[in-house]
Design a protein around this motif. Structure first.
Motif, PDB file in Angstrom:
ATOM      1  N   ALA A  30       0.842  -1.199   0.000  1.00 36.69           N
ATOM      2  CA  ALA A  30       0.000   0.000   0.000  1.00 36.69           C
ATOM      3  C   ALA A  30       0.878   1.251   0.000  1.00 36.69           C
ATOM      4  O   ALA A  30       0.432   2.333  -0.394  1.00 36.69           O
ATOM      5  N   GLU A  31       2.115   1.101   0.436  1.00 35.05           N
ATOM      6  CA  GLU A  31       3.060   2.207   0.502  1.00 35.05           C
ATOM      7  C   GLU A  31       3.964   2.236  -0.730  1.00 35.05           C
ATOM      8  O   GLU A  31       5.144   2.544  -0.656  1.00 35.05           O
ATOM      9  N   THR A  32       3.398   1.901  -1.870  1.00 37.18           N
ATOM     10  CA  THR A  32       4.079   2.008  -3.165  1.00 37.18           C
ATOM     11  C   THR A  32       3.075   2.535  -4.185  1.00 37.18           C
ATOM     12  O   THR A  32       1.861   2.492  -3.949  1.00 37.18           O
ATOM     13  N   TRP A  33       3.585   2.990  -5.311  1.00 36.38           N
ATOM     14  CA  TRP A  33       2.703   3.525  -6.360  1.00 36.38           C
ATOM     15  C   TRP A  33       3.043   2.901  -7.696  1.00 36.38           C
ATOM     16  O   TRP A  33       4.209   2.750  -8.044  1.00 36.38           O
ATOM     17  N   SER A  34       2.001   2.532  -8.467  1.00 36.51           N
ATOM     18  CA  SER A  34       2.191   1.943  -9.795  1.00 36.51           C
ATOM     19  C   SER A  34       1.490   2.709 -10.909  1.00 36.51           C
ATOM     20  O   SER A  34       2.008   2.797 -12.018  1.00 36.51           O
ATOM     21  N   CYS A  35       0.320   3.243 -10.659  1.00 32.17           N
ATOM     22  CA  CYS A  35      -0.555   3.761 -11.712  1.00 32.17           C
ATOM     23  C   CYS A  35       0.095   4.869 -12.535  1.00 32.17           C
ATOM     24  O   CYS A  35       0.549   5.878 -12.000  1.00 32.17           O
ATOM     25  N   TYR A  36       0.107   4.680 -13.851  1.00 33.76           N
ATOM     26  CA  TYR A  36       0.703   5.656 -14.749  1.00 33.76           C
ATOM     27  C   TYR A  36      -0.140   6.925 -14.896  1.00 33.76           C
ATOM     28  O   TYR A  36       0.341   7.927 -15.402  1.00 33.76           O
ATOM     29  N   LYS A  37      -1.396   6.869 -14.477  1.00 35.18           N
ATOM     30  CA  LYS A  37      -2.239   8.060 -14.625  1.00 35.18           C
ATOM     31  C   LYS A  37      -1.993   9.078 -13.523  1.00 35.18           C
ATOM     32  O   LYS A  37      -2.239  10.270 -13.709  1.00 35.18           O
ATOM     33  N   GLY A  38      -1.525   8.611 -12.366  1.00 40.57           N
ATOM     34  CA  GLY A  38      -1.125   9.527 -11.306  1.00 40.57           C
ATOM     35  C   GLY A  38      -2.267  10.287 -10.657  1.00 40.57           C
ATOM     36  O   GLY A  38      -2.075  11.433 -10.225  1.00 40.57           O
ATOM     37  N   VAL A  46      -6.055   8.121  -6.532  1.00 39.54           N
ATOM     38  CA  VAL A  46      -5.874   6.699  -6.230  1.00 39.54           C
ATOM     39  C   VAL A  46      -5.549   5.977  -7.533  1.00 39.54           C
ATOM     40  O   VAL A  46      -5.661   6.547  -8.615  1.00 39.54           O
ATOM     41  N   HIS A  47      -5.129   4.727  -7.436  1.00 39.73           N
ATOM     42  CA  HIS A  47      -4.833   3.942  -8.639  1.00 39.73           C
ATOM     43  C   HIS A  47      -6.098   3.789  -9.488  1.00 39.73           C
ATOM     44  O   HIS A  47      -7.187   3.544  -8.960  1.00 39.73           O
ATOM     45  N   CYS A  48      -5.931   3.896 -10.806  1.00 39.86           N
ATOM     46  CA  CYS A  48      -7.105   3.812 -11.687  1.00 39.86           C
ATOM     47  C   CYS A  48      -7.643   2.385 -11.773  1.00 39.86           C
ATOM     48  O   CYS A  48      -8.842   2.175 -11.965  1.00 39.86           O
ATOM     49  N   GLY A  49      -6.749   1.398 -11.681  1.00 37.03           N
ATOM     50  CA  GLY A  49      -7.169   0.001 -11.771  1.00 37.03           C
ATOM     51  C   GLY A  49      -7.310  -0.519 -13.183  1.00 37.03           C
ATOM     52  O   GLY A  49      -7.594  -1.706 -13.380  1.00 37.03           O
ATOM     53  N   ARG A  50      -7.057   0.325 -14.197  1.00 36.05           N
ATOM     54  CA  ARG A  50      -7.312  -0.075 -15.581  1.00 36.05           C
ATOM     55  C   ARG A  50      -6.086   0.023 -16.487  1.00 36.05           C
ATOM     56  O   ARG A  50      -6.036  -0.648 -17.516  1.00 36.05           O
ATOM     57  N   CYS A  51      -5.134   0.869 -16.162  1.00 32.58           N
ATOM     58  CA  CYS A  51      -3.959   1.003 -17.028  1.00 32.58           C
ATOM     59  C   CYS A  51      -3.067  -0.225 -16.886  1.00 32.58           C
ATOM     60  O   CYS A  51      -3.242  -1.043 -15.973  1.00 32.58           O
ATOM     61  N   GLU A  80      -3.005 -10.263  -0.324  1.00 32.31           N
ATOM     62  CA  GLU A  80      -4.278  -9.554  -0.436  1.00 32.31           C
ATOM     63  C   GLU A  80      -3.993  -8.115  -0.847  1.00 32.31           C
ATOM     64  O   GLU A  80      -3.231  -7.401  -0.170  1.00 32.31           O
ATOM     65  N   ASP A  81      -4.559  -7.697  -1.952  1.00 33.62           N
ATOM     66  CA  ASP A  81      -4.220  -6.399  -2.538  1.00 33.62           C
ATOM     67  C   ASP A  81      -4.671  -5.262  -1.631  1.00 33.62           C
ATOM     68  O   ASP A  81      -5.871  -5.076  -1.395  1.00 33.62           O
ATOM     69  N   PRO A  82      -3.720  -4.461  -1.106  1.00 32.08           N
ATOM     70  CA  PRO A  82      -4.087  -3.346  -0.216  1.00 32.08           C
ATOM     71  C   PRO A  82      -4.343  -2.037  -0.962  1.00 32.08           C
ATOM     72  O   PRO A  82      -4.612  -1.013  -0.335  1.00 32.08           O
ATOM     73  N   THR A  83      -4.263  -2.092  -2.297  1.00 29.41           N
ATOM     74  CA  THR A  83      -4.343  -0.880  -3.107  1.00 29.41           C
ATOM     75  C   THR A  83      -5.774  -0.350  -3.179  1.00 29.41           C
ATOM     76  O   THR A  83      -6.726  -1.109  -3.317  1.00 29.41           O
ATOM     77  N   VAL A  84      -5.920   0.961  -3.103  1.00 30.89           N
ATOM     78  CA  VAL A  84      -7.218   1.602  -3.333  1.00 30.89           C
ATOM     79  C   VAL A  84      -7.315   1.932  -4.818  1.00 30.89           C
ATOM     80  O   VAL A  84      -6.460   2.638  -5.362  1.00 30.89           O
ATOM     81  N   TYR A  85      -8.343   1.390  -5.477  1.00 27.68           N
ATOM     82  CA  TYR A  85      -8.565   1.628  -6.903  1.00 27.68           C
ATOM     83  C   TYR A  85      -9.826   2.457  -7.116  1.00 27.68           C
ATOM     84  O   TYR A  85     -10.733   2.464  -6.269  1.00 27.68           O
ATOM     85  N   GLU A  86      -9.895   3.103  -8.278  1.00 25.95           N
ATOM     86  CA  GLU A  86     -11.098   3.839  -8.621  1.00 25.95           C
ATOM     87  C   GLU A  86     -12.299   2.934  -8.773  1.00 25.95           C
ATOM     88  O   GLU A  86     -13.426   3.308  -8.507  1.00 25.95           O
ATOM     89  N   ASP A  87     -12.061   1.705  -9.304  1.00 26.27           N
ATOM     90  CA  ASP A  87     -13.169   0.776  -9.513  1.00 26.27           C
ATOM     91  C   ASP A  87     -12.765  -0.618  -9.104  1.00 26.27           C
ATOM     92  O   ASP A  87     -11.642  -0.852  -8.679  1.00 26.27           O
TER      93      ASP A  87
END
Length: 217
Positions: free
Chosen positions: A178-186, A189-194, A210-217
Motif C-alpha cells: 500500500a506504501e508504493t505507487w504503480s498507476c501511470y495516470k497519477g 488513487v490507482h485507476c485500476g485499468r492502465c 491480499e491487494d491493499p491498493t485503493v482503486y477507482e473501480d
C-alpha cells in the motif's frame, strides 16, 4: 559494506529492492522527470528511505518532459488502458529514460567513491522497454566500467524475475505494498485499468498477497 546507489522510483519493484539490498545501499536516487505519477512515487520513495535511514536524493530532469514524446508525460488521459504487455503500452516508453538516469547515477557513484549502481528492471519489462532488456544492461555495465576511473558496475538483480517473483520476495520481506505507487495516470488513487495497475493486481494475486491498493473501480 555500503557501496551501491539504487535508482528508486517508489514503485513495487525498486521498493522491494531497497529492502532486499538495504545493507549495501549507501544512497537512493529518484528522478523527477515530469511523468504523470512522479509526485506519487517520490513521496513513497522518501518514506521508505527515511524508515531505513538511507540517504535519498531527488534529481530534476525537467528537460525530458519538454523535449521527449511519451504518453507518460502527456497527462492521465493519454495513458492507454489494458494489459501491460499489449502493443498500445509502447506509447508509455520515455525514450532512453533508463540510459539517462543511469548515466547520472554512475556520475554520482564515481563522485562518491561508490562501486555499483542498481536498477530494478524485471523480466516483464523486456517486451516493451528497450532500456530494460538484458542486452542493454550488459552494454551499459561495460560502458560504465570503461567510462569511470573506479570502474562503476551496473547491477540488475531482478532482470530475469517476473513481477510476481518480486512480489513474493516482498512478501518475505514484510513490505506493505500500500506504501508504493504503480498507476501511470497519477490520480488521487490507482485507476485500476492502465497496464501498470493490471500488472500490479496480477503480481500481488500470484504472490498470494491480499491487494491493499485503493482503486477507482
Amino acid at each position: 559494506m555500503k557501496d551501491t546507489i539504487l535508482i528508486l522510483s517508489g514503485g513495487m519493484d525498486s521498493t522491494t529492492m531497497l529492502y532486499d539490498y538495504q545493507d549495501r545501499i549507501a544512497l537512493a536516487i529518484s528522478f523527477d522527470y515530469g511523468s504523470n505519477h512522479n509526485a506519487k512515487e517520490i513521496k513513497f520513495a522518501e518514506l521508505h528511505c527515511d524508515r531505513l535511514n538511507i540517504t535519498h536524493l531527488v534529481i530534476p530532469l525537467e528537460f525530458m518532459q519538454r523535449y521527449f514524446r511519451s504518453s507518460l508525460l502527456d497527462g492521465a488521459d493519454a495513458i492507454p488502458e489494458g494489459h501491460y504487455e499489449d502493443e498500445n503500452m509502447r506509447s508509455t516508453v520515455v525514450p532512453f529514460r533508463n540510459g539517462i538516469m543511469l548515466s547520472v547515477a554512475v556520475g554520482i557513484a564515481e563522485t562518491n567513491d561508490l562501486q555499483y549502481v542498481m536498477m530494478a528492471n524485471h523480466g516483464g519489462d523486456h517486451t516493451i522497454y528497450p532500456d530494460c532488456r538484458p542486452e542493454f544492461v550488459n552494454a551499459f555495465d561495460k560502458a560504465a566500467q570503461f567510462g569511470t576511473f573506479n570502474g562503476v558496475r551496473l547491477l540488475s538483480p531482478y532482470v530475469n524475475m517476473t513481477k510476481g517473483d518480486i512480489a513474493r520476495r516482498g512478501k518475505q520481506l514484510g513490505i506493505n505494498y500500500a506504501e508504493t505507487w504503480s498507476c501511470y495516470k497519477g490520480g488521487e488513487v490507482h485507476c485500476g485499468r492502465c497496464g501498470t495497475c493490471v500488472e500490479r493486481k496480477e503480481a500481488l494475486a500470484e504472490a498470494g498477497i491480499e491487494d491493499p491498493t485503493v482503486y477507482e473501480d
